[in-house]
Design a protein around this motif. Structure first.
Motif, short mmCIF file in Angstrom:
data_model
loop_
_atom_site.label_atom_id
_atom_site.label_comp_id
_atom_site.label_asym_id
_atom_site.label_seq_id
_atom_site.Cartn_x
_atom_site.Cartn_y
_atom_site.Cartn_z
N LEU A 1 9.49 10.54 -21.06
CA LEU A 1 9.09 8.52 -20.43
C LEU A 1 8.84 8.55 -19.55
CD1 LEU A 1 9.35 6.64 -22.95
CD2 LEU A 1 11.68 6.58 -22.41
N ALA A 2 8.07 7.73 -19.62
CA ALA A 2 7.26 6.00 -17.99
C ALA A 2 8.64 5.79 -17.74
CB ALA A 2 6.15 5.70 -18.20
N SER A 3 8.96 5.38 -16.71
CA SER A 3 9.82 4.77 -16.34
C SER A 3 9.87 3.39 -17.15
CB SER A 3 10.00 5.04 -15.05
OG SER A 3 8.94 4.19 -14.22
N ASP A 4 8.72 2.44 -17.52
CA ASP A 4 9.34 1.56 -17.65
C ASP A 4 9.57 1.44 -19.69
OD1 ASP A 4 7.13 2.92 -19.37
OD2 ASP A 4 5.92 0.50 -18.57
N GLY A 5 9.22 2.70 -20.35
CA GLY A 5 10.01 3.33 -21.14
C GLY A 5 9.19 2.65 -22.61
N LYS A 6 7.27 2.84 -21.59
CA LYS A 6 6.62 2.46 -22.87
C LYS A 6 5.68 3.19 -23.24
CE LYS A 6 7.37 -2.71 -21.85
NZ LYS A 6 7.16 -3.86 -21.61
N ARG A 7 5.28 4.64 -22.35
CA ARG A 7 4.73 5.95 -22.70
C ARG A 7 4.91 7.18 -22.09
NH1 ARG A 7 -1.17 6.84 -20.44
NH2 ARG A 7 -1.63 4.95 -21.77
N MET A 8 4.95 7.89 -23.14
CA MET A 8 5.94 8.84 -23.67
C MET A 8 4.38 9.74 -23.57
SD MET A 8 6.96 9.39 -26.91
CE MET A 8 8.32 8.06 -27.25
N ILE B 1 9.56 4.23 -34.91
CA ILE B 1 10.84 5.21 -34.70
C ILE B 1 11.91 3.97 -34.95
CG2 ILE B 1 12.06 5.67 -32.92
CD1 ILE B 1 9.71 7.13 -31.25
N GLY B 2 13.19 3.96 -35.52
CA GLY B 2 14.10 3.98 -35.78
C GLY B 2 15.33 4.25 -35.39
N MET B 3 16.38 3.39 -35.56
CA MET B 3 18.17 3.50 -36.01
C MET B 3 18.34 4.17 -36.79
SD MET B 3 19.20 4.33 -33.05
CE MET B 3 19.94 4.64 -32.97
N SER B 4 18.67 5.18 -37.45
CA SER B 4 19.51 5.63 -38.84
C SER B 4 21.13 6.27 -38.07
CB SER B 4 18.85 7.18 -39.22
OG SER B 4 18.60 7.57 -40.46
N GLY B 5 21.75 5.11 -38.72
CA GLY B 5 23.35 5.07 -38.16
C GLY B 5 23.08 4.67 -36.56
N THR B 6 23.72 6.15 -35.68
CA THR B 6 23.45 6.19 -34.94
C THR B 6 22.50 7.14 -33.89
OG1 THR B 6 25.08 8.32 -34.36
CG2 THR B 6 26.24 6.04 -34.59
N GLU B 7 21.40 7.81 -34.65
CA GLU B 7 20.47 8.76 -34.41
C GLU B 7 18.94 7.87 -34.62
OE1 GLU B 7 21.56 11.54 -33.82
OE2 GLU B 7 23.49 11.32 -33.86
N LEU B 8 18.13 8.37 -33.54
CA LEU B 8 17.06 7.84 -33.96
C LEU B 8 16.48 8.24 -34.90
CD1 LEU B 8 15.85 7.77 -30.15
CD2 LEU B 8 16.02 5.43 -31.36
N SER C 1 16.24 1.90 -14.89
CA SER C 1 18.14 0.96 -14.66
C SER C 1 18.42 0.91 -15.75
CB SER C 1 17.73 -0.14 -14.08
OG SER C 1 16.97 -0.97 -14.38
N GLN C 2 18.04 0.57 -17.03
CA GLN C 2 18.20 0.33 -17.86
C GLN C 2 18.02 1.53 -20.05
OE1 GLN C 2 17.75 -3.63 -19.13
NE2 GLN C 2 19.82 -4.50 -17.85
N PRO C 3 19.16 1.50 -19.55
CA PRO C 3 18.25 2.62 -21.02
C PRO C 3 17.43 2.01 -22.08
CG PRO C 3 20.63 2.71 -21.31
CD PRO C 3 20.39 1.83 -20.25
N PRO C 4 15.58 2.82 -21.96
CA PRO C 4 14.85 2.00 -22.83
C PRO C 4 14.70 1.68 -23.87
CG PRO C 4 13.78 4.61 -21.69
CD PRO C 4 15.14 3.63 -21.37
N ASN C 5 14.56 1.10 -25.20
CA ASN C 5 14.49 0.46 -26.35
C ASN C 5 13.53 2.22 -27.03
OD1 ASN C 5 14.99 0.69 -29.18
ND2 ASN C 5 14.58 -1.51 -28.63
N LEU C 6 13.08 2.72 -27.62
CA LEU C 6 12.30 3.75 -28.46
C LEU C 6 12.11 3.15 -29.12
CD1 LEU C 6 13.70 6.84 -27.11
CD2 LEU C 6 12.01 5.56 -26.12
N PHE D 1 16.37 11.60 -26.36
CA PHE D 1 16.10 10.75 -25.26
C PHE D 1 17.54 11.38 -24.15
CE2 PHE D 1 15.95 7.56 -22.26
CZ PHE D 1 14.98 7.67 -21.60
N ASP D 2 17.47 12.12 -23.27
CA ASP D 2 18.78 12.22 -22.16
C ASP D 2 17.60 10.91 -21.30
OD1 ASP D 2 16.43 12.92 -20.41
OD2 ASP D 2 17.54 15.04 -20.55
N GLY D 3 17.12 10.41 -21.17
CA GLY D 3 16.92 8.83 -19.97
C GLY D 3 15.27 9.63 -19.39
#
Length: 145
Positions: A110-117, A63-70, A37-42, A88-90
């Motif tokens: 990515l799992a629906s809870d965003g905590k496992r890939m 994983i972190g943000m570098s500008g607008t990219e992961l 329902s919400q985009p997960p924070n990777l 990541f496309d959802g």
């Protein structure tokens, strides 16, 4: 009494024969049935394990943000490598990691809870290995995910 203590100490340091045998690992990764329902924070730290011909290979994915990219890095037994691209496309996760021999690709979900890939790592020589990454709880600012 000294013999008992010496025997216990010796037994606790002995490596069982099964420890050196190839392990059978199960990578039960079902594709998510719905987009979150919400985009997960990777962004964060991920513990990962890859099945390299029955031998587990462990690592830490950051994983972190570098500008607008992961962006990020992956620390393995062999050293630290740079994550060149992570998209990541959802549901689907695609990652390209640099290596001396060429690009190494990960394609997974990515799992629906965003905590496992989990998915498949493809090496430049055509080798393919299963991999799972589990996100560590966020410890920053007292928040927990």
């Amino acid at each position: 009494m000294k013999r008992i203590i010496a025997g216990v100490a010796l037994a606790s340091t002995a490596v069982p024969a099964a420890a050196s045998e190839v392990a059978t690992m199960r990578f039960d990764c079902l594709a998510p049935t719905a987009r979150p329902s919400q985009p997960p924070n990777l962004a964060g730290l991920w513990d990962m394990v890859m099945d390299v011909g029955g031998v587990p290979s462990f690592g830490l994915l950051s994983i972190g943000m570098s500008g607008t990219e992961l962006a990020g890095s992956l620390a393995l037994n062999a050293g630290v490598v740079v994550v060149r691209s992570l998209t990541f496309d959802g549901q689907a996760v695609a990652m390209i990691v640099a290596s001396r021999e060429g690009e190494v690709r990960f394609n997974g979900s990515l799992a629906s809870d965003g905590k496992r890939m989990c998915g498949i790592v493809s090496y430049h020589g055509g080798q393919k290995f299963e991999m799972i990454a589990q996100k560590r709880p966020d410890r920053g600012g007292g928040r927990r995910e």
